[in-house]
Design a protein around this motif. Structure first.
Motif, PDB file in Angstrom:
ATOM      1  N   VAL A 122       0.869  -1.172   0.000  1.00  0.00           N
ATOM      2  CA  VAL A 122       0.000   0.000   0.000  1.00  0.00           C
ATOM      3  C   VAL A 122       0.905   1.222   0.000  1.00  0.00           C
ATOM      4  CG1 VAL A 122      -1.722   1.313   1.276  1.00  0.00           C
ATOM      5  CG2 VAL A 122      -1.879  -1.184   1.177  1.00  0.00           C
ATOM      6  N   SER A 123       0.770   2.069  -1.031  1.00  0.00           N
ATOM      7  CA  SER A 123       1.678   3.192  -1.220  1.00  0.00           C
ATOM      8  C   SER A 123       0.908   4.501  -1.318  1.00  0.00           C
ATOM      9  CB  SER A 123       2.508   3.007  -2.504  1.00  0.00           C
ATOM     10  OG  SER A 123       3.201   1.785  -2.488  1.00  0.00           O
ATOM     11  N   ARG A 124       1.644   5.584  -1.179  1.00  0.00           N
ATOM     12  CA  ARG A 124       1.064   6.913  -1.369  1.00  0.00           C
ATOM     13  C   ARG A 124       0.661   7.091  -2.831  1.00  0.00           C
ATOM     14  NH1 ARG A 124       6.082  10.273   0.603  1.00  0.00           N
ATOM     15  NH2 ARG A 124       5.178  11.680  -0.951  1.00  0.00           N
ATOM     16  N   ALA A 125      -0.474   7.749  -3.033  1.00  0.00           N
ATOM     17  CA  ALA A 125      -1.001   7.907  -4.387  1.00  0.00           C
ATOM     18  C   ALA A 125      -0.078   8.729  -5.281  1.00  0.00           C
ATOM     19  CB  ALA A 125      -2.386   8.542  -4.337  1.00  0.00           C
ATOM     20  N   ASP A 126       0.647   9.696  -4.698  1.00  0.00           N
ATOM     21  CA  ASP A 126       1.487  10.550  -5.539  1.00  0.00           C
ATOM     22  C   ASP A 126       2.694   9.811  -6.094  1.00  0.00           C
ATOM     23  OD1 ASP A 126       2.335  10.460  -2.813  1.00  0.00           O
ATOM     24  OD2 ASP A 126       3.747  12.081  -3.225  1.00  0.00           O
ATOM     25  N   LEU A 127       3.014   8.621  -5.581  1.00  0.00           N
ATOM     26  CA  LEU A 127       4.143   7.861  -6.117  1.00  0.00           C
ATOM     27  C   LEU A 127       3.917   7.436  -7.559  1.00  0.00           C
ATOM     28  CD1 LEU A 127       5.241   5.530  -3.176  1.00  0.00           C
ATOM     29  CD2 LEU A 127       6.309   7.640  -3.959  1.00  0.00           C
ATOM     30  N   ARG A 128       2.666   7.330  -7.951  1.00  0.00           N
ATOM     31  CA  ARG A 128       2.376   6.926  -9.325  1.00  0.00           C
ATOM     32  C   ARG A 128       2.937   7.908 -10.338  1.00  0.00           C
ATOM     33  NH1 ARG A 128      -4.006   5.549  -8.913  1.00  0.00           N
ATOM     34  NH2 ARG A 128      -3.916   7.427  -7.632  1.00  0.00           N
ATOM     35  N   ARG A 129       3.081   9.166  -9.935  1.00  0.00           N
ATOM     36  CA  ARG A 129       3.554  10.193 -10.862  1.00  0.00           C
ATOM     37  C   ARG A 129       5.060  10.394 -10.802  1.00  0.00           C
ATOM     38  NH1 ARG A 129      -1.030  12.312  -8.372  1.00  0.00           N
ATOM     39  NH2 ARG A 129       0.246  13.601  -6.970  1.00  0.00           N
ATOM     40  N   ARG A 141       2.455  -3.882  -8.519  1.00  0.00           N
ATOM     41  CA  ARG A 141       0.993  -3.801  -8.392  1.00  0.00           C
ATOM     42  C   ARG A 141       0.593  -3.172  -7.063  1.00  0.00           C
ATOM     43  NH1 ARG A 141      -2.007  -8.883  -8.845  1.00  0.00           N
ATOM     44  NH2 ARG A 141      -0.259  -9.959  -7.881  1.00  0.00           N
ATOM     45  N   SER A 142       1.219  -2.065  -6.749  1.00  0.00           N
ATOM     46  CA  SER A 142       0.917  -1.365  -5.502  1.00  0.00           C
ATOM     47  C   SER A 142      -0.523  -0.895  -5.485  1.00  0.00           C
ATOM     48  CB  SER A 142       1.852  -0.167  -5.325  1.00  0.00           C
ATOM     49  OG  SER A 142       3.180  -0.583  -5.113  1.00  0.00           O
ATOM     50  N   LEU A 143      -1.080  -0.836  -4.286  1.00  0.00           N
ATOM     51  CA  LEU A 143      -2.390  -0.241  -4.051  1.00  0.00           C
ATOM     52  C   LEU A 143      -2.161   1.130  -3.440  1.00  0.00           C
ATOM     53  CD1 LEU A 143      -3.990  -3.427  -2.537  1.00  0.00           C
ATOM     54  CD2 LEU A 143      -4.483  -2.497  -4.790  1.00  0.00           C
ATOM     55  N   GLY A 176       1.996   4.534   9.594  1.00  0.00           N
ATOM     56  CA  GLY A 176       1.679   5.663   8.734  1.00  0.00           C
ATOM     57  C   GLY A 176       2.854   6.532   8.356  1.00  0.00           C
ATOM     58  N   THR A 177       3.983   6.380   9.022  1.00  0.00           N
ATOM     59  CA  THR A 177       5.189   7.143   8.714  1.00  0.00           C
ATOM     60  C   THR A 177       6.371   6.414   9.326  1.00  0.00           C
ATOM     61  OG1 THR A 177       6.197   9.352   8.775  1.00  0.00           O
ATOM     62  CG2 THR A 177       5.094   8.610  10.769  1.00  0.00           C
ATOM     63  N   THR A 178       7.575   6.868   9.017  1.00  0.00           N
ATOM     64  CA  THR A 178       8.767   6.187   9.508  1.00  0.00           C
ATOM     65  C   THR A 178       9.167   6.686  10.891  1.00  0.00           C
ATOM     66  OG1 THR A 178      10.088   7.795   8.261  1.00  0.00           O
ATOM     67  CG2 THR A 178       9.730   5.647   7.243  1.00  0.00           C
TER      68      THR A 178
END
Length: 339
Positions: A122-129, A141-143, A176-178
């Motif tokens: 499960v990844s942050r949505a902005d990583l797609r860009r 195939r990240s969500l 939710g964060t490191t």
């Protein structure tokens, strides 16, 4: 890319109190030539991402295998060794895959989990860009979860539940964060709703970074540190090893709601940590196992506003508040410098 910073984060996002002060010096380092070679190997692997992306044309089985081998190559390129320990000899088989939850310390974690287990992250949505990183996420195939649009959270949970029902194990970093590894954050309950909806078990996984058996925070990705700086620090460490401890499944029905389920998973991970940790507030003298992160202040670690799907988190805060808890009869300040 930079680690989360309290000033830049939205009020509903989980925040970490860890910063550069948590990065304890001392682990042995390699020479400049080896550091350069490791960075060159890492960049060479990134340059081959388009070739890995082409494996998607051969189907998920081929691309998933290529993705796992690629993540193992990333770890080897920066000098990280990996050990995997499975605490359960026989996992019960079923049509619904488990939700894998882990503590989150470093950017390396996103390579460690897929290298050790067949999971979708499960990844942050902005990583797609993002260039390169977005392609790697697509191969795996990240969500995605849009952290800036809370209205999309129910849809994200539904997508995770659907993947679990299809037999795809999904991994989420529930804090939710490191964090630095010598302190950690409370597991957020939203992702656990997907396990409840799908009737899936939860698989806790404990990650521990060490050098020669001694816990190290040098590989942590915290505070205002940039990705480039974290990479330079990581490749300089001699003998960095990550232990992946795959813990027994938490079966469906073990908890009545997502918050109880999140607490069960968090306790399982904490119980298998090899050291007596301190709580996330560095001045607190209480052992981490006793404190259960109760010394966190709302300003540093807790959203002030109610967060979606977690409205009753604040109702449990009085249990963790050291001013109200009998576990903290003495709040005298300590000069402890570590987390």
């Amino acid at each position: 890319m930079t680690a989360s910073h309290p000033a830049a984060a939205a009020p509903w996002r989980p925040l970490s109190s860890c910063g550069r002060g948590c990065l304890r010096p001392g682990p042995p380092t390699v020479g400049r030539l080896r550091r350069t070679a490791r960075i060159a190997a890492f960049l060479l692997l990134l340059a081959h991402v388009p070739l890995v992306a082409l494996t998607r044309l051969a189907g998920h089985r081929v691309s998933d295998a290529a993705y796992r081998w690629y993540m193992r190559g990333i770890l080897r390129s920066v000098g990280v060794r990996r050990t995997v320990t499975i605490r359960e000899a026989h996992a019960p088989a079923g049509p619904v895959a488990p939700l894998v939850v882990s503590n989150h310390t470093s950017w390396l974690d996103v390579s460690v989990l897929p290298a050790a287990l067949p999971v979708r992250l499960v990844s942050r949505a902005d990583l797609r860009r993002w260039p390169v990183i977005g392609w790697i996420a697509a191969v795996g195939r990240s969500l995605y979860v849009d952290r800036d649009r809370l209205s999309t959270l129910p849809d994200s949970v539904a997508r995770v539940a659907a993947a679990l029902r299809r037999g795809d194990a999904v991994a989420v970093f529930a804090e939710g964060t490191t964090w630095c590894g010598a302190a950690g954050g409370r597991y957020r309950p939203a992702a656990f709703q997907a396990a409840l909806d799908a009737g899936a078990a939860v698989r806790p996984v404990a990650l521990r970074y060490h050098v020669a058996g001694t816990l190290t925070t040098t590989a942590s990705y915290v505070g205002s540190m940039s990705a480039a700086e974290s990479l330079r620090r990581t490749v300089a460490i001699r003998g960095l090893t990550v232990d992946v401890t795959v813990l027994p499944l938490i079966p469906p029905g073990a908890a009545p709601d997502r918050r109880s389920l999140a607490a069960l998973a968090q306790r399982a991970v904490d119980a298998h940590h090899p050291v007596a940790l301190r709580c996330s507030m560095r001045h607190c003298p209480v052992p981490h196992a006793v404190c259960t992160r109760c010394a966190r202040t709302p300003r540093e670690n807790e959203p002030v506003a109610n967060e979606p799907m977690a409205k009753d988190d604040d109702e449990q805060q009085h249990v963790r508040n050291p001013d109200r808890s009998p576990r903290h009869p003495d709040r005298r300040r300590s000069r402890t410098t570590g987390p």
